[in-house]
Design a protein around this motif. Structure first.
Motif, PDB file in Angstrom:
ATOM      1  N   LEU A   1       0.822  -1.284  -0.022  1.00 47.99           N
ATOM      2  CA  LEU A   1       0.050   0.091  -0.060  1.00 47.99           C
ATOM      3  C   LEU A   1       0.946   1.310   0.106  1.00 47.99           C
ATOM      4  CD1 LEU A   1      -2.447  -1.217   2.624  1.00 47.99           C
ATOM      5  CD2 LEU A   1      -3.206  -0.245   0.386  1.00 47.99           C
ATOM      6  N   VAL A   2       0.731   2.108  -0.970  1.00 47.92           N
ATOM      7  CA  VAL A   2       1.328   3.422  -0.936  1.00 47.92           C
ATOM      8  C   VAL A   2       0.402   4.589  -0.716  1.00 47.92           C
ATOM      9  CG1 VAL A   2       2.840   4.941  -2.417  1.00 47.92           C
ATOM     10  CG2 VAL A   2       3.053   2.344  -2.448  1.00 47.92           C
ATOM     11  N   ASP A   3       0.908   5.351   0.202  1.00 40.98           N
ATOM     12  CA  ASP A   3      -0.273   6.366   0.617  1.00 40.98           C
ATOM     13  C   ASP A   3       0.723   7.779   0.499  1.00 40.98           C
ATOM     14  OD1 ASP A   3      -1.794   8.448   1.816  1.00 40.98           O
ATOM     15  OD2 ASP A   3      -1.821   7.544   3.811  1.00 40.98           O
ATOM     16  N   THR A   4       0.293   8.338  -0.813  1.00 39.10           N
ATOM     17  CA  THR A   4       0.800   9.494  -1.391  1.00 39.10           C
ATOM     18  C   THR A   4      -0.026  10.438  -2.218  1.00 39.10           C
ATOM     19  OG1 THR A   4       2.813  10.253  -2.699  1.00 39.10           O
ATOM     20  CG2 THR A   4       1.471   8.470  -3.707  1.00 39.10           C
ATOM     21  N   ALA A   5       0.025  11.607  -2.062  1.00 44.29           N
ATOM     22  CA  ALA A   5      -0.716  12.623  -2.476  1.00 44.29           C
ATOM     23  C   ALA A   5      -1.453  12.344  -3.870  1.00 44.29           C
ATOM     24  CB  ALA A   5      -0.158  13.988  -2.219  1.00 44.29           C
ATOM     25  N   GLY A   6      -0.620  12.271  -4.700  1.00 46.03           N
ATOM     26  CA  GLY A   6      -0.934  12.481  -6.083  1.00 46.03           C
ATOM     27  C   GLY A   6      -1.465  11.078  -6.774  1.00 46.03           C
ATOM     28  N   ARG A   7      -1.354   9.924  -5.880  1.00 46.75           N
ATOM     29  CA  ARG A   7      -1.977   8.691  -6.523  1.00 46.75           C
ATOM     30  C   ARG A   7      -2.837   8.276  -5.650  1.00 46.75           C
ATOM     31  NH1 ARG A   7       0.489   5.955 -10.469  1.00 46.75           N
ATOM     32  NH2 ARG A   7      -1.154   4.653 -10.240  1.00 46.75           N
ATOM     33  N   ARG A   8      -4.005   8.543  -5.329  1.00 52.46           N
ATOM     34  CA  ARG A   8      -4.887   7.881  -4.338  1.00 52.46           C
ATOM     35  C   ARG A   8      -5.396   6.640  -4.588  1.00 52.46           C
ATOM     36  NH1 ARG A   8      -3.199   9.383  -0.184  1.00 52.46           N
ATOM     37  NH2 ARG A   8      -5.073   8.833   0.970  1.00 52.46           N
ATOM     38  N   ASP A   9      -5.260   6.027  -5.984  1.00 51.50           N
ATOM     39  CA  ASP A   9      -5.674   4.761  -6.393  1.00 51.50           C
ATOM     40  C   ASP A   9      -4.756   3.667  -6.029  1.00 51.50           C
ATOM     41  OD1 ASP A   9      -3.642   5.976  -8.198  1.00 51.50           O
ATOM     42  OD2 ASP A   9      -4.131   4.486  -9.587  1.00 51.50           O
TER      43      ASP A   9
ATOM     44  N   TYR B   1       4.308   5.001   3.570  1.00 52.67           N
ATOM     45  CA  TYR B   1       3.513   6.497   3.809  1.00 52.67           C
ATOM     46  C   TYR B   1       4.626   7.460   3.100  1.00 52.67           C
ATOM     47  CZ  TYR B   1       1.574  10.310   6.161  1.00 52.67           C
ATOM     48  OH  TYR B   1       1.238  11.450   6.791  1.00 52.67           O
ATOM     49  N   VAL B   2       3.932   8.552   2.386  1.00 50.99           N
ATOM     50  CA  VAL B   2       4.689   9.496   1.636  1.00 50.99           C
ATOM     51  C   VAL B   2       4.032  10.659   2.580  1.00 50.99           C
ATOM     52  CG1 VAL B   2       5.532  10.530  -0.153  1.00 50.99           C
ATOM     53  CG2 VAL B   2       5.086   8.122  -0.115  1.00 50.99           C
ATOM     54  N   GLY B   3       4.890  11.491   3.449  1.00 44.05           N
ATOM     55  CA  GLY B   3       4.293  12.846   3.749  1.00 44.05           C
ATOM     56  C   GLY B   3       4.601  13.745   2.862  1.00 44.05           C
ATOM     57  N   ALA B   4       3.793  14.954   2.822  1.00 49.29           N
ATOM     58  CA  ALA B   4       3.653  15.869   1.859  1.00 49.29           C
ATOM     59  C   ALA B   4       4.587  17.268   2.526  1.00 49.29           C
ATOM     60  CB  ALA B   4       2.265  16.240   1.678  1.00 49.29           C
ATOM     61  N   ASN B   5       5.281  16.982   3.570  1.00 50.53           N
ATOM     62  CA  ASN B   5       5.932  18.208   4.286  1.00 50.53           C
ATOM     63  C   ASN B   5       4.898  19.428   4.625  1.00 50.53           C
ATOM     64  OD1 ASN B   5       8.194  16.885   2.352  1.00 50.53           O
ATOM     65  ND2 ASN B   5       8.984  17.585   4.187  1.00 50.53           N
ATOM     66  N   HIS B   6       3.498  18.902   5.134  1.00 50.62           N
ATOM     67  CA  HIS B   6       2.444  19.545   5.367  1.00 50.62           C
ATOM     68  C   HIS B   6       1.854  19.257   6.465  1.00 50.62           C
ATOM     69  CE1 HIS B   6      -1.758  21.057   4.566  1.00 50.62           C
ATOM     70  NE2 HIS B   6      -1.206  21.862   4.037  1.00 50.62           N
ATOM     71  N   PRO B   7       1.180  20.269   7.372  1.00 53.18           N
ATOM     72  CA  PRO B   7       0.774  19.861   8.591  1.00 53.18           C
ATOM     73  C   PRO B   7      -0.306  18.741   8.713  1.00 53.18           C
ATOM     74  CG  PRO B   7       0.503  22.100   8.233  1.00 53.18           C
ATOM     75  CD  PRO B   7       1.160  21.854   7.154  1.00 53.18           C
ATOM     76  N   SER B   8      -0.997  18.585   7.273  1.00 53.44           N
ATOM     77  CA  SER B   8      -1.633  17.267   7.306  1.00 53.44           C
ATOM     78  C   SER B   8      -1.208  16.004   7.379  1.00 53.44           C
ATOM     79  CB  SER B   8      -2.540  17.599   6.040  1.00 53.44           C
ATOM     80  OG  SER B   8      -1.735  17.417   4.980  1.00 53.44           O
TER      81      SER B   8
ATOM     82  N   ARG C   1      -2.865  12.678   8.908  1.00 53.62           N
ATOM     83  CA  ARG C   1      -3.194  11.109   8.093  1.00 53.62           C
ATOM     84  C   ARG C   1      -2.378  10.247   8.980  1.00 53.62           C
ATOM     85  NH1 ARG C   1       0.418  12.690   3.062  1.00 53.62           N
ATOM     86  NH2 ARG C   1       0.128  10.713   2.686  1.00 53.62           N
ATOM     87  N   LEU C   2      -1.361  10.232   9.505  1.00 50.25           N
ATOM     88  CA  LEU C   2      -0.942   9.283  10.542  1.00 50.25           C
ATOM     89  C   LEU C   2      -1.973   8.880  11.617  1.00 50.25           C
ATOM     90  CD1 LEU C   2       2.856  10.365  11.137  1.00 50.25           C
ATOM     91  CD2 LEU C   2       1.884   8.410   9.604  1.00 50.25           C
ATOM     92  N   ASP C   3      -2.717   9.793  12.145  1.00 51.26           N
ATOM     93  CA  ASP C   3      -3.619   9.486  13.107  1.00 51.26           C
ATOM     94  C   ASP C   3      -4.940   8.515  12.464  1.00 51.26           C
ATOM     95  OD1 ASP C   3      -2.566  11.046  15.077  1.00 51.26           O
ATOM     96  OD2 ASP C   3      -3.730  12.841  14.748  1.00 51.26           O
ATOM     97  N   ASP C   4      -4.997   8.867  11.052  1.00 54.92           N
ATOM     98  CA  ASP C   4      -6.157   7.927  10.465  1.00 54.92           C
ATOM     99  C   ASP C   4      -5.674   6.528  10.222  1.00 54.92           C
ATOM    100  OD1 ASP C   4      -7.946  10.186  10.458  1.00 54.92           O
ATOM    101  OD2 ASP C   4      -7.395  10.705   8.391  1.00 54.92           O
ATOM    102  N   TRP C   5      -4.245   6.545  10.182  1.00 57.20           N
ATOM    103  CA  TRP C   5      -3.569   5.158  10.065  1.00 57.20           C
ATOM    104  C   TRP C   5      -3.759   4.298  11.326  1.00 57.20           C
ATOM    105  CZ3 TRP C   5      -3.054   1.852   6.292  1.00 57.20           C
ATOM    106  CH2 TRP C   5      -2.819   2.367   5.083  1.00 57.20           C
ATOM    107  N   ILE C   6      -3.650   5.083  12.323  1.00 54.30           N
ATOM    108  CA  ILE C   6      -3.659   4.323  13.628  1.00 54.30           C
ATOM    109  C   ILE C   6      -5.052   3.765  13.704  1.00 54.30           C
ATOM    110  CG2 ILE C   6      -3.776   4.576  16.186  1.00 54.30           C
ATOM    111  CD1 ILE C   6      -0.977   4.922  15.114  1.00 54.30           C
ATOM    112  N   VAL C   7      -6.096   4.468  13.567  1.00 53.89           N
ATOM    113  CA  VAL C   7      -7.432   3.824  13.615  1.00 53.89           C
ATOM    114  C   VAL C   7      -7.697   2.669  12.626  1.00 53.89           C
ATOM    115  CG1 VAL C   7      -9.946   4.390  13.211  1.00 53.89           C
ATOM    116  CG2 VAL C   7      -8.328   5.964  14.211  1.00 53.89           C
TER     117      VAL C   7
END
Length: 297
Positions: A200-208, A223-230, A234-240
């Motif tokens: 699974l790849v979690d990156t902004a421009g390829r949600r598919d 997991y690919v962060g976007a250097n952004h507060p979000s 996003r990591l919190d959502d992954w915990i769930v």
């Protein structure tokens, strides 16, 4: 990792999709008493990439990195096959509980694209990689963006050849592997039948690529962060989601943190590990960083 980078990540819907219906079926096959294995790390240990991590005077970067994290997504092996002596050195520098998750050389995945000439290279790659002994985690294959389902026969032959004693994960990037129902169904079945993890790849421009279809009892997440507060939300959502999978039977979690600019990956990793410790019956070491998590932005 710049793959999937976008100019305005605040415009992206980062909601994690619902699970594929067959994910619960796969997880239900695991005995409840199987041990829980969680490995969380970065993709590199280079000082120039991981700023705000190494204390001044650090002499051996891998040795220090391995004192803080329990694993590494070993991207260096994508670019070359190192001599056996190098794997032995890596083995000797890391503690007993450390694991390497090496990427398969691009000679196999990108240059030869799983053609009929790759098999001696697979043998050579695995011969030296096996020098990591019990510290060898899941090996993973990442295919090029333009490697499409028309090359299905190559995938089947590769899977049939791969030695089953080496745990394997596979990452496909061409959109048709996920948006063509027939292609995805065949791929998921092949991986599941052969005990191969579906990356699974979690990156902004390829949600598919968030297909949410596990094919064995392993969540292999890049997991690919976007250097952004979000990034933290996003990591919190992954915990769930991961806690839900654990409740359904997941026992192997391998989670690797990237950013478009890798400089602060240890900060995100430290935050994520702290939250993992709260949600799961584990007590992973929280890496020490020179800047505290959530102060980057």
């Amino acid at each position: 990792m710049k793959f999937g980078k976008v100019e305005k990540p605040e415009l992206i819907d980062f909601t994690i999709p619902e699970d594929h219906l067959d994910t619960a079926v796969v997880l239900a096959k695991t005995p409840n008493n199987d041990p829980l294995n969680i490995y969380i790390g970065c993709a590199k240990w280079n000082r120039q990439d991981l700023k705000n991590f190494y204390p001044r005077g650090t002499k051996d970067e891998l040795q220090y990195y391995a004192s803080q994290f329990n694993c590494i997504e070993l991207n260096a092996t994508f670019y070359r096959i190192f001599p056996a002596e190098q794997y032995e050195k890596w083995y000797d520098k890391t503690p007993e509980n450390f694991r390497f998750f090496p990427k398969i050389t691009n000679e196999i995945s990108h240059l030869r694209r799983l053609n009929d000439h790759i098999y001696p290279t697979i043998d050579r790659y695995l011969e030296v990689t096996s020098g990591l002994k019990e510290k060898l985690g899941t090996v993973f294959l990442q295919m090029h963006n333009n490697f499409a389902p028309k090359n299905w026969d190559r995938v089947v032959k590769f899977v049939e050849y791969w030695p089953k004693e080496f745990a394997l994960a596979m990452e496909f990037r061409h959109t048709d592997w996920f948006n063509d129902e027939g292609a995805s169904r065949e791929l998921y079945h092949l991986l599941e039948e052969n005990g191969i993890a579906n990356v699974l790849v979690d990156t902004a421009g390829r949600r598919d690529l968030m297909h949410m279809r596990l094919t064995n009892n392993e969540a292999f997440v890049r997991y690919v962060g976007a250097n952004h507060p979000s990034d933290y939300d996003r990591l919190d959502d992954w915990i769930v989601r991961l806690k839900s999978w654990y409740d359904q039977g997941l026992r192997n979690l391998h989670f690797f943190v990237h950013q478009n600019l890798e400089l602060e990956s240890p900060l995100l990793s430290a935050y994520f590990i702290e939250e993992i410790n709260k949600a799961f019956p584990v007590a992973l070491k929280i890496p020490q960083t020179l800047v505290k998590p959530k102060t980057l932005f």
